[in-house]
Write a protein that holds these residues in place. Structure first.
Motif, short mmCIF file in Angstrom:
data_model
loop_
_atom_site.label_atom_id
_atom_site.label_comp_id
_atom_site.label_asym_id
_atom_site.label_seq_id
_atom_site.Cartn_x
_atom_site.Cartn_y
_atom_site.Cartn_z
N ALA A 66 0.83 -1.20 0.00
CA ALA A 66 0.00 0.00 0.00
C ALA A 66 0.87 1.25 0.00
O ALA A 66 1.98 1.27 0.53
CB ALA A 66 -0.93 0.00 1.22
N SER A 67 0.36 2.32 -0.57
CA SER A 67 1.08 3.59 -0.63
C SER A 67 1.34 4.12 0.78
O SER A 67 0.47 4.09 1.65
CB SER A 67 0.26 4.61 -1.41
OG SER A 67 0.88 5.88 -1.40
N GLY A 68 2.56 4.60 1.00
CA GLY A 68 2.91 5.17 2.29
C GLY A 68 3.29 4.15 3.34
O GLY A 68 3.51 4.52 4.50
N HIS A 69 3.36 2.87 2.97
CA HIS A 69 3.76 1.81 3.89
C HIS A 69 5.18 1.36 3.55
O HIS A 69 5.49 1.11 2.38
CB HIS A 69 2.81 0.62 3.81
CG HIS A 69 1.44 0.91 4.29
ND1 HIS A 69 0.46 -0.06 4.42
CD2 HIS A 69 0.86 2.07 4.69
CE1 HIS A 69 -0.65 0.50 4.88
NE2 HIS A 69 -0.44 1.79 5.04
N ASP A 70 6.02 1.24 4.55
CA ASP A 70 7.42 0.86 4.33
C ASP A 70 7.89 -0.11 5.39
O ASP A 70 7.28 -0.21 6.47
CB ASP A 70 8.33 2.09 4.35
CG ASP A 70 8.27 2.90 3.06
OD1 ASP A 70 8.90 2.46 2.08
OD2 ASP A 70 7.62 3.95 3.05
N CYS A 71 8.98 -0.78 5.08
CA CYS A 71 9.67 -1.62 6.05
C CYS A 71 11.17 -1.38 5.86
O CYS A 71 11.69 -1.57 4.76
CB CYS A 71 9.33 -3.09 5.83
SG CYS A 71 10.21 -4.22 6.95
N LEU A 72 11.83 -0.94 6.91
CA LEU A 72 13.26 -0.68 6.86
C LEU A 72 13.99 -1.75 7.64
O LEU A 72 13.78 -1.90 8.85
CB LEU A 72 13.59 0.70 7.44
CG LEU A 72 12.86 1.91 6.84
CD1 LEU A 72 13.35 3.19 7.51
CD2 LEU A 72 13.07 1.98 5.34
N THR A 73 14.84 -2.50 6.97
CA THR A 73 15.66 -3.48 7.67
C THR A 73 16.89 -2.79 8.25
O THR A 73 17.24 -1.68 7.85
CB THR A 73 16.11 -4.60 6.72
OG1 THR A 73 17.06 -4.07 5.79
CG2 THR A 73 14.92 -5.19 5.97
N LEU A 74 17.54 -3.47 9.17
CA LEU A 74 18.71 -2.90 9.82
C LEU A 74 19.80 -2.55 8.82
O LEU A 74 20.63 -1.68 9.07
CB LEU A 74 19.25 -3.89 10.86
CG LEU A 74 20.27 -3.38 11.88
CD1 LEU A 74 19.69 -2.25 12.72
CD2 LEU A 74 20.72 -4.52 12.78
N HIS A 75 19.82 -3.21 7.68
CA HIS A 75 20.82 -2.96 6.64
C HIS A 75 20.39 -1.88 5.65
O HIS A 75 21.17 -1.52 4.77
CB HIS A 75 21.12 -4.24 5.87
CG HIS A 75 21.85 -5.27 6.68
ND1 HIS A 75 22.04 -6.57 6.24
CD2 HIS A 75 22.43 -5.20 7.91
CE1 HIS A 75 22.71 -7.25 7.16
NE2 HIS A 75 22.95 -6.45 8.18
N ALA A 76 19.17 -1.38 5.77
CA ALA A 76 18.65 -0.41 4.80
C ALA A 76 19.31 0.95 4.98
O ALA A 76 19.53 1.39 6.12
CB ALA A 76 17.14 -0.27 4.96
N PRO A 77 19.63 1.65 3.90
CA PRO A 77 20.26 2.97 4.01
C PRO A 77 19.43 3.98 4.79
O PRO A 77 19.97 4.85 5.46
CB PRO A 77 20.43 3.40 2.55
CG PRO A 77 20.44 2.13 1.77
CD PRO A 77 19.52 1.19 2.50
#
Length: 371
Positions: free
Chosen positions: A80-91
């Motif tokens: 969905a728009s505006g939904h994200d998941c940032l992993t520990l390795h993500a910039p």
């Protein structure tokens, strides 16, 4: 969301699957990452080798047969728009949060991810505050916003909500850290507040996947993220043994500033704050009491990278940076997040401090104060 992008690697589903594994907390998850580099390799490892790593039978059984249905539900939410998941390795994973002893291996975000890179001050306190406590929380949030800070809190009733609302009313950014999945809002009466945070350039954050209901043990875990995202934590009103004091303790353990508003010795909601002040927290009466702790940070912003290249103001700027370097290893990422300077400018200042004997580099790429 596209799983082939740098922010969402092809093996994101393995991050999500491991995140749901039983008996795998954030510290164990990070230890696994240090050993395997990617969660995917763990799922391809033999059971005997997993047992040799100290993993429990229940965990190994899950790794042999992960809950892919739940993972697919996570991926649908992320589409969905505006939904994200940032992993520990993500910039884009928040640099300050990455520095805490037990960073969440991944965080779900709803709203503007760039809000997580803003300079944040956490405001926390009682769920049943006094009218004066509510007013102070709103006013201090508004004052901090006017000086370029974002406000971070836990979406709870009382002081948390006042901090969020004060930031929004001043036209600023606020970040709400949830103790549930981001497909729901707790408490439910804050659904409008949560929507306002998302639609007005803020963000909601949680380490819990969609579908997660509130549980008592989720709130202390949420608190370490509130303090971990922030340069400092302000406690406005808090009774002894309250969750707000847990957040303050975590902030101190994370080497962040701790602030507290004093109150009458006859007010039960002032006892927690008064105890914090007795223990070393800074007494706060005005917004300036907070911002002066970050004067060096704000002053360093006045120096453009070209000033370092031309040699003007080098020593003064470097000494201002020194305030943010601890006697334990401090990373360049932390200094960038705390000052707003580029990594190149920070590197120039660190070189000056090292040549002058104020700091020393460490094997892990950090720096420590030597005097």
């Amino acid at each position: 969301m596209t799983t082939g992008s740098p922010e969402y690697p092809d093996d994101l589903r393995y991050w999500l699957a491991l995140h749901r594994a039983p008996l795998i907390g954030s510290r164990r998850f990070c230890a696994i990452l240090a050993h395997f580099l990617s969660p995917r390799a763990l799922f391809e490892t033999k059971a005997a080798d997993l047992a040799a790593l100290g993993l429990k039978e229940k965990t190994i059984a899950y790794l042999r047969c992960p809950d892919w249905q739940a993972v697919e539900a996570d991926l649908r939410w992320l589409s969905a728009s505006g939904h994200d998941c940032l992993t520990l390795h993500a910039p884009r994973y928040p640099a300050l949060l990455r520095e805490i002893p037990d960073p969440p291996p991944l965080i779900f975000v709803k709203g503007d991810v760039s809000a997580l890179s803003s300079r944040q001050v956490a405001i926390v306190g009682s769920r049943n505050p006094t009218p004066s406590g509510l007013r102070f929380a709103r006013e201090i949030a508004s004052g901090l916003v006017s000086r370029g800070f974002a406000i971070t809190s836990g979406l709870a009733l009382g002081i948390d909500a006042a901090g969020h609302s004060g930031a929004l009313e001043a036209g600023g950014i606020t970040i709400g850290v949830a103790a549930t999945g981001l497909d729901r809002v707790y408490p439910r009466r804050h659904e409008t507040l949560a929507r306002d945070i998302v639609t007005r350039n803020g963000a909601l954050v949680s380490e819990f996947p969609p579908g997660t209901a509130p549980r008592a043990d989720h709130f202390p875990r949420r608190n370490r993220i509130i303090s971990g995202l922030s340069l400092g934590t302000l406690v406005v009103e808090a009774a002894p043994r309250s969750g707000s004091l847990i957040t303050a303790r975590l902030a101190a353990e994370q080497n962040r500033e701790v602030f507290a508003v004093p109150g009458s010795i006859y007010n039960p909601l002032s006892r927690g704050c008064n105890e914090l002040i007795k223990g070393g927290a800074k007494l706060i009466q005005t917004v300036e009491d907070i911002t002066e702790e970050f004067e060096a940070q704000l002053s360093v912003q006045c120096y453009e990278p070209s000033s370092f290249e031309t040699g003007s103001g080098d020593d003064r700027a470097s000494m201002q940076l020194l305030k943010y370097i601890a006697y334990d290893p401090t990373s360049v990422d932390t200094l960038v997040a705390a000052t707003g300077n580029t990594p190149e400018a920070i590197a120039s200042m660190l070189l000056i401090l090292e040549l002058q004997g104020h700091v020393a580099s460490t094997p892990g790429g950090g720096y420590v104060r030597t005097r």
